[in-house]
Design an enzyme around this catalytic site. Structure first.
Site, PDB file in Angstrom:
ATOM      1  N   SER A 193      27.507  15.327  28.955  1.00 11.86           N
ATOM      2  CA  SER A 193      28.760  15.559  28.214  1.00 11.86           C
ATOM      3  C   SER A 193      28.636  15.200  26.733  1.00 11.86           C
ATOM      4  O   SER A 193      28.064  14.165  26.364  1.00 11.86           O
ATOM      5  CB  SER A 193      29.883  14.727  28.836  1.00 11.86           C
ATOM      6  N   LEU A 194      29.213  16.077  25.898  1.00 10.10           N
ATOM      7  CA  LEU A 194      29.223  15.800  24.445  1.00 10.10           C
ATOM      8  C   LEU A 194      30.481  15.027  24.050  1.00 10.10           C
ATOM      9  O   LEU A 194      30.645  14.648  22.887  1.00 10.10           O
ATOM     10  CB  LEU A 194      29.177  17.121  23.663  1.00 10.10           C
ATOM     11  N   THR A 240      36.173  16.096  33.534  1.00 10.86           N
ATOM     12  CA  THR A 240      35.418  17.331  33.569  1.00 10.86           C
ATOM     13  C   THR A 240      35.043  17.648  35.015  1.00 10.86           C
ATOM     14  O   THR A 240      35.472  16.955  35.950  1.00 10.86           O
ATOM     15  CB  THR A 240      34.229  17.280  32.578  1.00 10.86           C
ATOM     16  N   LYS A 244      38.955  18.202  37.954  1.00 10.17           N
ATOM     17  CA  LYS A 244      40.160  18.608  37.226  1.00 10.17           C
ATOM     18  C   LYS A 244      41.361  18.885  38.132  1.00 10.17           C
ATOM     19  O   LYS A 244      42.491  18.655  37.738  1.00 10.17           O
ATOM     20  CB  LYS A 244      39.862  19.839  36.355  1.00 10.17           C
ATOM     21  N   ASP A 280      42.633  21.826  27.461  1.00 14.38           N
ATOM     22  CA  ASP A 280      41.661  22.930  27.390  1.00 14.38           C
ATOM     23  C   ASP A 280      42.354  24.196  26.905  1.00 14.38           C
ATOM     24  O   ASP A 280      41.817  24.953  26.088  1.00 14.38           O
ATOM     25  CB  ASP A 280      41.080  23.232  28.786  1.00 14.38           C
ATOM     26  N   GLY A 304      35.309  35.143  35.774  1.00 11.22           N
ATOM     27  CA  GLY A 304      35.278  33.888  36.521  1.00 11.22           C
ATOM     28  C   GLY A 304      36.688  33.536  36.954  1.00 11.22           C
ATOM     29  O   GLY A 304      37.671  34.029  36.369  1.00 11.22           O
ATOM     30  N   ALA A 308      38.588  26.529  34.576  1.00 10.83           N
ATOM     31  CA  ALA A 308      38.862  26.960  33.198  1.00 10.83           C
ATOM     32  C   ALA A 308      39.501  28.343  33.197  1.00 10.83           C
ATOM     33  O   ALA A 308      40.490  28.583  32.493  1.00 10.83           O
ATOM     34  CB  ALA A 308      37.559  26.978  32.393  1.00 10.83           C
ATOM     35  N   ARG A 329      33.151  36.697  41.170  1.00 10.41           N
ATOM     36  CA  ARG A 329      32.222  37.128  42.236  1.00 10.41           C
ATOM     37  C   ARG A 329      32.877  36.943  43.604  1.00 10.41           C
ATOM     38  O   ARG A 329      32.604  37.683  44.518  1.00 10.41           O
ATOM     39  CB  ARG A 329      30.893  36.375  42.133  1.00 10.41           C
ATOM     40  N   LEU A 402      32.802  30.539  26.826  1.00 13.21           N
ATOM     41  CA  LEU A 402      33.146  29.109  26.853  1.00 13.21           C
ATOM     42  C   LEU A 402      31.910  28.220  26.779  1.00 13.21           C
ATOM     43  O   LEU A 402      31.989  27.044  26.473  1.00 13.21           O
ATOM     44  CB  LEU A 402      33.921  28.765  28.124  1.00 13.21           C
ATOM     45  N   TYR A 404      28.654  26.505  25.308  1.00  9.94           N
ATOM     46  CA  TYR A 404      28.235  26.154  23.941  1.00  9.94           C
ATOM     47  C   TYR A 404      26.782  25.687  23.908  1.00  9.94           C
ATOM     48  O   TYR A 404      26.261  25.321  22.861  1.00  9.94           O
ATOM     49  CB  TYR A 404      29.166  25.097  23.313  1.00  9.94           C
TER      50      TYR A 404
END
Ligand code: NAP
Length: 462
Positions: A193-194, A240, A244, A280, A304, A308, A329, A402, A404
């Site tokens: 995680s950033l 995260t 969630k 988010d 998806g 998110a 999918r 989304l 990065y």
């Protein structure tokens, strides 16, 4: 060893592990203490050192009452100190004065391992006097003590027996207590995680000396972590994958938008009241606006149907998009996400399978594509089967990924090749973090300035 808060010297509360003999207090406690740089005390070992006899010998020669006296004396000595991780004896809570001392001076974690499982774990080696007598004796102890363990506990942490998971859970719960006065991000896994870089930079630039660790919380320890966070001085925490949605029933309140979207990524702790939010959605919208786009009037194609995707489809529908389509999918997941929007917002959302054909068909009717799958992410083997669908988009369309990492995915490279605007999820990541910090601090921040600060910190880290 960390006995006080390194920032201001304030004493750290003692943390005490309780539970049946053999539940993992010593094994997991000593390892968690080493990881977190805390001093570890095993009460039974302290008693043995002082008496010069093993626990079993004390029981045999002087009886249980004498052992309990020694236990109370050692417990009071330990809790008079600060910042210790203490493994209490299995019977420490039998005395009311011990319970009172713990309640006053410590944060109590009940390490809950079923007696039947402990009995199966241990062949009686003679070192635990109360386990002599085999499984029946342990089951009896469980019946006698369970109530005491439960009522004295600040949190209950299940121990299913897998040492790695048990240690991760305990470390997570203790971290909630020791990250005092700050915030954290929880996930599983979470090391990548950033968020610590972004929030660390934001707090620093605001002159706040708040810790912000990344805490790995395995799914089975989520409830215990939330319980610990509620009783700690954590100001809040981000969430995260994969927690969630799972966190929602554990909170005291969930903001309307997060509840409708069914996902929470930020929780504030206001004096033990935990409130969930979803930043988010606002983060993505702010990033779209930065790139000259927004939802109103747009035909949005979402790839998806996970956490998110569901939140962003919801936000698009709520923010005035003309059309929202979700392709995944597992078509049933896309159908469910679209149905939720139709039911809750009375907005005609569409859904379908994530195939080259349906992507091409939907692209022809869309002007904003948002990739909410991990396809193209660093370390992900799979990618989109075909990028031909991009040819069907109108020239003014934008493509947002989304992801990065990498900064430029194959999807973005292909979009740019076709002259379309493309941008990654970094802007969203920073915006959602700053929106969460506004909630943690309970005040409005200079978002543009903090965005530059956080982006700069990420560049330095890269
Ligand atoms: P999630 O709940 O796990 O959902 C992932 C979605 O992608 C699901 O629909 C999943 O389908 C699908 N998917 C997974 N692997 C796939 C594959 N090989 N082929 C096709 N579809 C596949 O995850 P999330 O929280 O929604 O996150 C989705 C992505 O957005 C992740 O890459 C995450 O890092 C990113 N993200 C970025 C930000 C940001 O701030 N930039 C914020 C949140 C998320 P199944 O249900 O069939 O598995």
């Amino acid at each position: 060893m960390k006995n006080s808060d390194p920032r201001n010297g304030a004493p750290l509360r003692n943390i005490v592990l309780t539970g049946l003999p053999g539940c993992g207090k010593t094994t997991l406690g000593s390892k968690a203490a080493a990881i977190l740089n805390l001093e570890f005390i095993d009460l039974d070992r302290e008693i043995e050192r002082r008496a010069g006899l093993s626990v079993a010998e004390i029981f045999t020669r002087f009886g249980e009452d004498r052992f309990r006296d020694l236990e109370t004396e050692e417990l009071l000595k330990a809790v008079a100190r600060q910042g210790l991780l203490i493994a209490a004896g299995g019977g420490t809570l039998l005395r009311d004065e011990n319970v009172k001392a713990l309640k006053d001076k410590a944060f109590v974690i009940f390490l809950d391992r079923a007696a039947e499982k402990i009995a199966a774990d241990f062949a009686d080696d003679g070192t635990r006097p109360l386990l002599r007598g085999g499984p029946e004796r342990l089951l009896q102890l469980a019946r006698e003590r369970q109530e005491r363990y439960l009522s004295a506990a600040d949190v209950i942490l299940p121990n299913q027996g897998d040492e790695e998971d048990g240690l991760a859970g305990l470390t997570a719960v203790v971290s909630a207590e020791t990250a005092s006065g700050g915030c954290a991000v929880i996930g599983h896994p979470v090391a990548h995680s950033l968020s610590p870089v972004i929030h660390g930079a934001v707090f620093k630039s605001l002159g706040l000396d708040w810790p912000y660790p990344a805490i790995d919380v395995p799914p089975e320890s989520l409830a215990a972590f939330v319980g610990a966070a509620r009783r700690s001085s954590l100001k809040g925490f981000n969430i995260t994958i994969p927690h969630k949605s799972a966190v929602i029933p554990l909170l005291d309140e969930v903001d309307e938008e997060a509840a409708l979207a069914g996902a929470v990524n930020a929780v504030t702790n206001r004096r033990g009241r935990l409130i969930g939010f979803n930043t988010d959605m606002e983060g993505l919208r702010a990033s779209l606006i930065d790139h000259g786009h927004d939802f109103p009037g747009r035909n949005v194609l979402i790839l998806g149907a996970g956490g998110a995707a569901g939140s962003l489809a919801f936000k698009a529908a709520r923010s005035g998009a003309a059309r929202v389509t979700i392709l995944a999918r597992r078509v049933e997941a896309a159908d469910q996400a679209a149905e939720r929007i139709r039911r809750r917002l009375k907005f005609m959302a569409n859904s379908g399978p994530l195939t080259p054909e349906s992507m091409a068909e939907e692209a022809a009717a869309s002007d904003l594509v948002i990739n909410c799958t991990p396809l193209g992410m660093l370390g992900m083997k799979d990618n989109f089967q075909s990028f031909d669908f991009l040819d069907r988009l109108p020239p003014e369309a934008a493509v947002c990924d989304l992801i990065y990492n990498p900064a430029r995915t194959a999807l973005l490279a292909e979009a740019e090749k076709r002259g379309l605007t493309g941008f990654n999820g970094l802007g969203m990541l920073i915006h959602q973090a700053i929106a969460a910090d506004e909630l943690f601090l309970n005040r409005t921040l200079d978002k543009a300035k903090l965005y530059r600060t956080a982006a700069g910190a990420l560049c330095e880290k890269a």
